[in-house]
Enzyme design. Sequence first.
Site, PDB file in Angstrom:
ATOM      1  N   LYS A  49      29.261  -6.088  60.200  1.00 52.85           N
ATOM      2  CA  LYS A  49      30.622  -5.666  60.552  1.00 52.85           C
ATOM      3  C   LYS A  49      30.687  -4.149  60.621  1.00 52.85           C
ATOM      4  O   LYS A  49      31.248  -3.578  61.550  1.00 52.85           O
ATOM      5  CB  LYS A  49      31.617  -6.211  59.508  1.00 52.85           C
ATOM      6  CG  LYS A  49      31.845  -7.696  59.643  1.00 52.85           C
ATOM      7  CD  LYS A  49      32.564  -8.307  58.450  1.00 52.85           C
ATOM      8  CE  LYS A  49      32.598  -9.832  58.598  1.00 52.85           C
ATOM      9  NZ  LYS A  49      33.116 -10.528  57.421  1.00 52.85           N
ATOM     10  N   GLN A  93      35.858  -9.661  51.807  1.00 50.14           N
ATOM     11  CA  GLN A  93      34.763 -10.576  52.134  1.00 50.14           C
ATOM     12  C   GLN A  93      34.760 -11.757  51.158  1.00 50.14           C
ATOM     13  O   GLN A  93      34.748 -11.564  49.944  1.00 50.14           O
ATOM     14  CB  GLN A  93      33.422  -9.807  52.067  1.00 50.14           C
ATOM     15  CG  GLN A  93      32.218 -10.624  52.477  1.00 50.14           C
ATOM     16  CD  GLN A  93      32.236 -11.008  53.963  1.00 50.14           C
ATOM     17  OE1 GLN A  93      32.594 -10.217  54.823  1.00 50.14           O
ATOM     18  NE2 GLN A  93      31.839 -12.231  54.253  1.00 50.14           N
ATOM     19  N   ASP A 116      42.062 -10.462  59.117  1.00 48.34           N
ATOM     20  CA  ASP A 116      41.568 -11.842  59.201  1.00 48.34           C
ATOM     21  C   ASP A 116      42.686 -12.835  59.540  1.00 48.34           C
ATOM     22  O   ASP A 116      42.403 -14.001  59.822  1.00 48.34           O
ATOM     23  CB  ASP A 116      40.961 -12.255  57.843  1.00 48.34           C
ATOM     24  CG  ASP A 116      39.454 -12.038  57.798  1.00 48.34           C
ATOM     25  OD1 ASP A 116      38.810 -12.081  58.860  1.00 48.34           O
ATOM     26  OD2 ASP A 116      38.926 -11.837  56.688  1.00 48.34           O
TER      27      ASP A 116
END
Length: 279
Positions: A49, A93, A116
Amino acid sequence: MTIILDGKSLRNKILSELKNKLDKFEKKPTLVVILVGENPASKIYVNNKKKTAESLGINSIVINYPDNIEENILLTKIEELNKAPDITAILVQLPLPKHIDKSKIINTISPQKDVDGFTPYNFGRLFEGEEPFVYPCTPKGIIRLLDEYKIPLEGQHAVIVGRSNIVGKPLSQMLLNRNATVTICHSRTKNLAEITKTADILISAVGGKIIGKNMLKSNCVVVDVGIFKDENGKTRGDIDFKNVAPVASYISPVPGGVGPMTIAMLMSNTVELFEKTIK
Ligand code: NAP
């Protein structure tokens, strides 16, 4: 002839479009990734990422906490990031260590910075059929991939195997919002094959080899979200690709299908959140 849903090429195209867009902005977005512990898979994902973000000119900050971090410290950091005007997007995460309440952590992220799309506000908007700030990355990537190949969704029977908050549930809503007829299956589903055989579009998000050739009707569109390592350490998907591909109309490979789309959508979401702050 079976057509491969090539997520890698589409990712490259999307990233190049995003880079062109970002090159025109004087100020760049900042993506913060919070990583707790030393989970090797998580570390690889976070590194990817960071590298991808930096290749586009997105500022990328990784905050790595030890495994035994107290929940309060994480919550305070997220609140601080929520208030920081220079921070565009926050990603925690997953998975988190067991002593940390995952929902509490996610719920603390400001919906405007929730890259997200997992916070209750953004999830709720999605389930209402309204626009969230951004859509969850993996389902968004799947729909983008199907759209790229002009695969119709309206009126199609989409069968999703897997009901997680990350993939199955949000994907079901996104497909419903596009007027597909959706069935969700899971580990307690009886006669799975009888249901998957009725799918026009079959999407599997389990993490184990469960979809064989005799489980789908011919010319079905097949999307493989699953990723796991087999006994030889090779990366595999849920679908028995070799035997399923000849009977499918379209099929996504593992690797090279949904995985690259997820990271492309993370970058796209970061840019979307940034554009919303400018507006
Ligand atoms: P998860 O939270 O573990 O969910 C797995 C789902 O599969 C659950 O709903 C489970 O049912 C269902 N399931 C398990 N065994 C089954 C069986 N035998 N028959 C039918 N359903 C079964 O996993 P996740 O986070 O959604 O991820 C799923 C897979 O996708 C993993 O391999 C993950 O690595 C991969 N993934 C890939 C990407 C990507 O970008 N490519 C992104 C996210 C996830 P129950 O609910 O009843 O337990």
